[in-house]
Design an enzyme around this catalytic site. Structure first.
Site, PDB file in Angstrom:
ATOM      1  N   HIS A  77      21.548 -35.114 -26.983  1.00  0.00           N
ATOM      2  CA  HIS A  77      20.506 -35.637 -27.890  1.00  0.00           C
ATOM      3  C   HIS A  77      20.220 -34.682 -29.021  1.00  0.00           C
ATOM      4  O   HIS A  77      19.127 -34.660 -29.575  1.00  0.00           O
ATOM      5  CB  HIS A  77      19.231 -35.926 -27.080  1.00  0.00           C
ATOM      6  CG  HIS A  77      19.433 -36.966 -26.012  1.00  0.00           C
ATOM      7  ND1 HIS A  77      19.603 -38.292 -26.295  1.00  0.00           N
ATOM      8  CD2 HIS A  77      19.569 -36.834 -24.674  1.00  0.00           C
ATOM      9  CE1 HIS A  77      19.790 -38.964 -25.168  1.00  0.00           C
ATOM     10  NE2 HIS A  77      19.778 -38.105 -24.163  1.00  0.00           N
TER      11      HIS A  77
ATOM     12  N   ARG B   3       2.441   2.409  -7.266  1.00  0.00           N
ATOM     13  CA  ARG B   3       2.557   1.264  -6.347  1.00  0.00           C
ATOM     14  C   ARG B   3       1.337   0.343  -6.507  1.00  0.00           C
ATOM     15  O   ARG B   3       1.317  -0.747  -5.969  1.00  0.00           O
ATOM     16  CB  ARG B   3       2.644   1.732  -4.890  1.00  0.00           C
ATOM     17  CG  ARG B   3       3.888   2.542  -4.573  1.00  0.00           C
ATOM     18  CD  ARG B   3       3.751   3.199  -3.217  1.00  0.00           C
ATOM     19  NE  ARG B   3       3.737   2.219  -2.147  1.00  0.00           N
ATOM     20  CZ  ARG B   3       4.835   1.769  -1.542  1.00  0.00           C
ATOM     21  NH1 ARG B   3       6.010   2.207  -1.935  1.00  0.00           N
ATOM     22  NH2 ARG B   3       4.767   0.889  -0.582  1.00  0.00           N
TER      23      ARG B   3
ATOM     24  N   TRP C  95      -3.605  -1.825  -1.341  1.00  0.00           N
ATOM     25  CA  TRP C  95      -3.407  -2.980  -2.235  1.00  0.00           C
ATOM     26  C   TRP C  95      -3.847  -4.178  -1.392  1.00  0.00           C
ATOM     27  O   TRP C  95      -3.119  -4.640  -0.530  1.00  0.00           O
ATOM     28  CB  TRP C  95      -1.937  -3.058  -2.592  1.00  0.00           C
ATOM     29  CG  TRP C  95      -1.520  -4.243  -3.383  1.00  0.00           C
ATOM     30  CD1 TRP C  95      -1.387  -5.527  -2.951  1.00  0.00           C
ATOM     31  CD2 TRP C  95      -1.173  -4.268  -4.759  1.00  0.00           C
ATOM     32  NE1 TRP C  95      -0.960  -6.331  -3.960  1.00  0.00           N
ATOM     33  CE2 TRP C  95      -0.834  -5.604  -5.090  1.00  0.00           C
ATOM     34  CE3 TRP C  95      -1.121  -3.318  -5.752  1.00  0.00           C
ATOM     35  CZ2 TRP C  95      -0.440  -5.973  -6.366  1.00  0.00           C
ATOM     36  CZ3 TRP C  95      -0.723  -3.693  -7.019  1.00  0.00           C
ATOM     37  CH2 TRP C  95      -0.384  -5.009  -7.327  1.00  0.00           C
TER      38      TRP C  95
ATOM     39  N   GLU D 155      14.201 -11.659 -23.552  1.00  0.00           N
ATOM     40  CA  GLU D 155      13.221 -10.553 -23.583  1.00  0.00           C
ATOM     41  C   GLU D 155      13.867  -9.206 -23.280  1.00  0.00           C
ATOM     42  O   GLU D 155      13.349  -8.172 -23.683  1.00  0.00           O
ATOM     43  CB  GLU D 155      12.056 -10.826 -22.649  1.00  0.00           C
ATOM     44  CG  GLU D 155      12.364 -10.873 -21.181  1.00  0.00           C
ATOM     45  CD  GLU D 155      11.099 -11.114 -20.340  1.00  0.00           C
ATOM     46  OE1 GLU D 155      10.006 -10.685 -20.728  1.00  0.00           O
ATOM     47  OE2 GLU D 155      11.241 -11.758 -19.292  1.00  0.00           O
TER      48      GLU D 155
ATOM     49  N   LYS E  87      14.795 -14.331 -19.513  1.00  0.00           N
ATOM     50  CA  LYS E  87      15.216 -12.970 -19.133  1.00  0.00           C
ATOM     51  C   LYS E  87      16.170 -12.398 -20.180  1.00  0.00           C
ATOM     52  O   LYS E  87      16.028 -11.253 -20.611  1.00  0.00           O
ATOM     53  CB  LYS E  87      15.901 -13.008 -17.763  1.00  0.00           C
ATOM     54  CG  LYS E  87      14.952 -13.204 -16.602  1.00  0.00           C
ATOM     55  CD  LYS E  87      14.103 -12.001 -16.349  1.00  0.00           C
ATOM     56  CE  LYS E  87      12.641 -12.030 -16.527  1.00  0.00           C
ATOM     57  NZ  LYS E  87      11.752 -13.082 -16.584  1.00  0.00           N
TER      58      LYS E  87
ATOM     59  N   ASN F 262       0.579  -0.055   6.087  1.00  0.00           N
ATOM     60  CA  ASN F 262       1.068  -0.821   4.932  1.00  0.00           C
ATOM     61  C   ASN F 262       1.842  -1.996   5.504  1.00  0.00           C
ATOM     62  O   ASN F 262       2.784  -1.824   6.259  1.00  0.00           O
ATOM     63  CB  ASN F 262       1.986   0.046   4.065  1.00  0.00           C
ATOM     64  CG  ASN F 262       2.626  -0.773   2.948  1.00  0.00           C
ATOM     65  OD1 ASN F 262       2.070  -1.809   2.547  1.00  0.00           O
ATOM     66  ND2 ASN F 262       3.776  -0.352   2.464  1.00  0.00           N
ATOM     67  N   GLY F 263       1.398  -3.225   5.198  1.00  0.00           N
ATOM     68  CA  GLY F 263       2.103  -4.410   5.693  1.00  0.00           C
ATOM     69  C   GLY F 263       1.100  -5.496   6.049  1.00  0.00           C
ATOM     70  O   GLY F 263      -0.034  -5.498   5.564  1.00  0.00           O
TER      71      GLY F 263
ATOM     72  N   CYS G 146       0.863  -1.187   0.000  1.00  0.00           N
ATOM     73  CA  CYS G 146       0.000   0.000   0.000  1.00  0.00           C
ATOM     74  C   CYS G 146       0.898   1.235   0.000  1.00  0.00           C
ATOM     75  O   CYS G 146       2.110   1.142   0.062  1.00  0.00           O
ATOM     76  CB  CYS G 146      -0.856  -0.002   1.262  1.00  0.00           C
ATOM     77  SG  CYS G 146      -1.727  -1.545   1.510  1.00  0.00           S
TER      78      CYS G 146
ATOM     79  N   LYS H 141       3.399  -6.042 -20.626  1.00  0.00           N
ATOM     80  CA  LYS H 141       3.472  -6.602 -19.274  1.00  0.00           C
ATOM     81  C   LYS H 141       2.371  -7.642 -19.075  1.00  0.00           C
ATOM     82  O   LYS H 141       2.564  -8.620 -18.384  1.00  0.00           O
ATOM     83  CB  LYS H 141       3.329  -5.490 -18.228  1.00  0.00           C
ATOM     84  CG  LYS H 141       3.403  -5.973 -16.781  1.00  0.00           C
ATOM     85  CD  LYS H 141       4.726  -6.643 -16.474  1.00  0.00           C
ATOM     86  CE  LYS H 141       4.822  -7.153 -15.050  1.00  0.00           C
ATOM     87  NZ  LYS H 141       6.023  -7.997 -14.845  1.00  0.00           N
TER      88      LYS H 141
ATOM     89  N   GLU I 274      14.249 -19.873 -17.015  1.00  0.00           N
ATOM     90  CA  GLU I 274      13.944 -18.493 -16.615  1.00  0.00           C
ATOM     91  C   GLU I 274      15.101 -17.566 -16.967  1.00  0.00           C
ATOM     92  O   GLU I 274      14.913 -16.456 -17.451  1.00  0.00           O
ATOM     93  CB  GLU I 274      13.618 -18.447 -15.127  1.00  0.00           C
ATOM     94  CG  GLU I 274      13.324 -17.074 -14.572  1.00  0.00           C
ATOM     95  CD  GLU I 274      12.162 -16.358 -15.256  1.00  0.00           C
ATOM     96  OE1 GLU I 274      11.407 -16.998 -16.016  1.00  0.00           O
ATOM     97  OE2 GLU I 274      12.038 -15.130 -15.064  1.00  0.00           O
TER      98      GLU I 274
HETATM   99  C1  AGP Z   1       8.186 -12.693 -18.026  1.00  0.00           C
HETATM  100  O1  AGP Z   1       9.305 -11.873 -17.755  1.00  0.00           O
HETATM  101  C2  AGP Z   1       7.356 -12.100 -19.146  1.00  0.00           C
HETATM  102  N1  AGP Z   1       6.933 -10.796 -18.835  1.00  0.00           N
HETATM  103  C3  AGP Z   1       6.203 -13.027 -19.556  1.00  0.00           C
HETATM  104  O2  AGP Z   1       6.734 -14.258 -19.981  1.00  0.00           O
HETATM  105  C4  AGP Z   1       5.171 -13.292 -18.448  1.00  0.00           C
HETATM  106  O3  AGP Z   1       5.730 -14.116 -17.461  1.00  0.00           O
HETATM  107  C5  AGP Z   1       3.973 -14.025 -19.075  1.00  0.00           C
HETATM  108  O4  AGP Z   1       3.391 -13.168 -20.046  1.00  0.00           O
HETATM  109  C6  AGP Z   1       2.924 -14.432 -18.055  1.00  0.00           C
HETATM  110  O5  AGP Z   1       2.417 -13.298 -17.420  1.00  0.00           O
HETATM  111  P1  AGP Z   1       1.477 -13.518 -16.123  1.00  0.00           P
HETATM  112  O6  AGP Z   1       2.335 -14.119 -15.060  1.00  0.00           O
HETATM  113  O7  AGP Z   1       0.977 -12.147 -15.767  1.00  0.00           O
HETATM  114  O8  AGP Z   1       0.374 -14.451 -16.512  1.00  0.00           O
END
Ligand code: AGP
Length: 613
Positions: free
Chosen positions: A509, A27, A77, A493, A490, A103-104, A2, A608, A486
């Site tokens: 393989h 936030r 939040w 992207e 990173k 907040n917490g 929050c 996002k 992962e």
């Molecule tokens: C991850 O860094 C990316 N932004 C993307 O792969 C993301 O994880 C994916 O679109 C899923 O998003 P979500 O967790 O909001 O469902």
């Protein structure tokens, strides 16, 4: 997460609060409120209009009486209690004189509320925070001044807080305190401010101070004084602030991704807060699925996309290892088209940071249509995924702005491994003492992540050496494999470089044919049980000219003989290692992207939240 703000001695109190709340907008919040206080009168307004809450609050405040020189404000939040007006802060005590914002998370709020109600207090919300108003009320009724009343109240509170309290019977004073949740104090001639962070008061205060854990501050127009929880006077740490507003919103960092990477230890701490009872039972307040249903689960299917899918892969290892239930992890966009089998006892878990990813929402709709029980694991309260699922577990990582997910991945893994331990408790597949040990180990991860964050510059040095590379393989075994996936995501992207995550045992393989001088192989070699095999995989790629970067534990003495670069991490329980080992990979991807001049928070072609199929 929050946002809180307060001011004493102001000639435009309401404008200060409303402007400050708008500045805390990034936030994230779902409701907002203010309280104005003067001798004998506390006036309050609250709204719950989602992200329009602050705007709606400004309209509400058109009715506010004039002449208040002090007040507090809050954007909420939701973590406990839905985002309705009744749960919006500020909360009042029974007398209506005392107003608090928080907040917490108050871990022991249920016990405290029970005790307070037994002593006649009447609660008007279903939040954890309201207990603070009634605790302070009791100490004030015993004749203690506000700062002492707050101190005494916080002695019985467990959890995280940035709290501020006012009392119409002690006007022109705000008492604020902090534990884990951020809190700063600002001063200007004749006016004193408090806020969750600097943007809220950046253009009003002229000096800024950090409040540290378990410090309590009494703000008055002429200035402030601070004490610790024992009542001993302390000095607040002055902050040198020469930021513009945009920099301030990033916590002084160059971008949101850096801010969010640095928030990872707290993201784990707040996700784990309030989730284990004194008797060791692991509990999810918000989870509306009975123990019986969880105990009778016969198969788990996890559906997710991107980073959330990688968290799901880690969860597979944990649930199968501890709860002995078979787990299938599916890419959400594939699940619904493969005529999935859903039998009695199938539990589907949809993981989504945003809770709005259409692939994941469509997948859980298909699962529900076929009769599955569905749990959402999401970071956004009341998101579409949360609303359409039968139950929800919230990661409490706070708003994640940068497109590349970082702190939410760690929070997802923490929450899912906690769920795995809960399932193990219910199915009695792990001795209670081992569950306790795992829980303690999980709680130690935050500090281990914090340690890795201090090694940022050594990761940057490695990235500088590899800026010319164009082909990357990320390798791992067991939970090191989703960590490798992962890390590859990173890098892809953020830097737009080609990178693939692979199970290390799969290299021979096929992909081994791609290994040649110039290819970089990044390997996660922190698991002792996989170490020998990982070293032989690295020998294979090294012999073919690859450049090797290894994520290895501090005590690994053999890795330096084979890796060109070593990114060191503290050793942790292997099941928890994705949360620690992914951090140097995040920092590596970030450093490569910066070196290539990429837009860190807004990579090309990406959003996002992916709300189209
Ligand atoms: C991850 O860094 C990316 N932004 C993307 O792969 C993301 O994880 C994916 O679109 C899923 O998003 P979500 O967790 O909001 O469902």
């Amino acid at each position: 997460m929050c946002g809180i703000i307060g001011v004493v001695g102001s000639s435009d109190t309401l404008e200060t609060l409303l402007e400050g709340l708008a500045r805390l907008e990034y936030r994230g919040y779902d409701s907002a409120g203010v309280a104005l206080v003067r001798p004998g009168e506390t006036w309050r307004a609250r709204t719950a209009e989602g992200t329009e809450s602050v705007k709606a609050l400004r309209e509400e405040c058109d009715l506010a009486p004039l002449g208040f020189s002090s007040g507090i404000g809050h954007t909420r939040w939701a973590t406990h209690g839905g985002p309705e007006t009744m749960n919006a802060h500020p909360h009042l005590d029974c007398s209506g004189n005392i107003a608090i914002i928080h907040n917490g998370i108050i871990e022991n709020h249920a016990d405290l509320q029970e005790q307070l109600e037994a002593r006649g207090h009447v609660f008007s919300s279903v939040t954890d925070s309201e207990v603070l108003a009634h605790l302070i009320e009791e100490s004030r009724a015993n004749g203690f001044e506000l700062i002492e009343a707050v101190r005494r109240s916080l002695l019985v509170v467990r959890g995280a807080f940035a709290v501020a309290a006012m009392d119409a019977t002690e006007p022109d004073v705000i008492v604020a305190a902090r534990r884990i949740s951020p809190l700063i104090v600002g001063t200007a001639p004749g006016v004193t401010y408090l806020a969750s962070d600097i943007p809220a008061i950046l253009d009003r205060a002229t000096a800024f101070y950090a409040v540290s854990d378990d410090e309590i501050v009494r703000l008055a127009p002429e200035g402030f004084r601070a004490i610790d929880l024992e009542g001993v006077p302390v000095h607040l740490h002055p902050l040198a602030v020469d930021w513009d507003l945009e920099t301030a919103e990033k916590g002084g960092h160059d971008d949101f991704m850096t801010k969010e990477i640095n928030e990872q230890p707290d993201a784990i701490r707040t996700t784990l807060l309030d989730r284990r009872r004194r008797d060791g039972t692991i509990t999810f307040d918000e989870l509306r699925v009975s123990d019986e249903e969880l105990r009778d689960v016969r198969r788990v299917v996890i559906v997710a996309a991107g980073t959330s899918h990688h968290a799901g892969l880690v969860a597979k290892y944990a649930i199968e290892r501890w709860a002995r239930v078979s787990v299938e992890v599916d890419i959400a966009s594939e699940y619904r088209y493969r005529d999935p089998i859903v039998e009695i006892g199938t539990l589907v878990i949809g993981i989504s940071q945003s809770g709005e990813t259409i692939d994941t929402i469509q997948a859980i709709r298909e699962a529900k249509r076929r009769g599955a029980r569905v749990i959402a694991v999401t970071n956004i309260v009341d998101s579409s995924l949360a609303r359409e699922s039968d139950a929800v577990i919230y990661t409490r990582a706070g708003l994640e702005v940068s497109v590349a997910s970082t702190k939410v991945f760690l929070a997802q893994v923490a929450a899912l491994e906690l769920l795995a331990l809960r399932l193990a408790q219910l199915r009695d597949t792990v001795p209670a003492s081992d569950v306790d040990a795992h829980f303690l180990g999980l709680n130690a991860v935050a500090e281990q992540v914090a340690t890795v964050l201090t090694r940022r510059s050594s990761v940057e040095d490695v990235a500088k050496q590899l800026l010319g590379a164009r082909d990357f393989f990320f390798l791992g075994r067991h939970v090191g494999f989703p960590t490798a996936l992962e890390g590859a995501l990173k890098l892809k992207e953020l830097s737009y470089l080609h990178a693939e995550g692979y199970p290390a045992g799969e290299l021979k393989h096929g992909p081994l044919a791609l290994i040649e001088p110039g290819v970089v192989v990044v390997a996660v070699v922190t698991d002792p049980a996989m170490h020998e095999k990982m070293l032989s995989n690295l020998a294979e790629v090294k012999a073919r000219g690859a450049t090797v970067v290894a994520v290895a534990t501090d005590d690994d003495e053999s890795i330096a003989a084979i890796a060109d670069y070593v990114l060191r991490v503290p050793a942790t329980e292997p099941m928890f290692s994705p949360m620690v080992d992914v951090v140097p990979l995040q920092l590596f991807a970030y450093a490569m992207a910066r070196g290539l001049g990429r837009n860190i928070d807004r990579p090309r072609n990406l959003a996002k939240t992916v709300t189209v199929e």
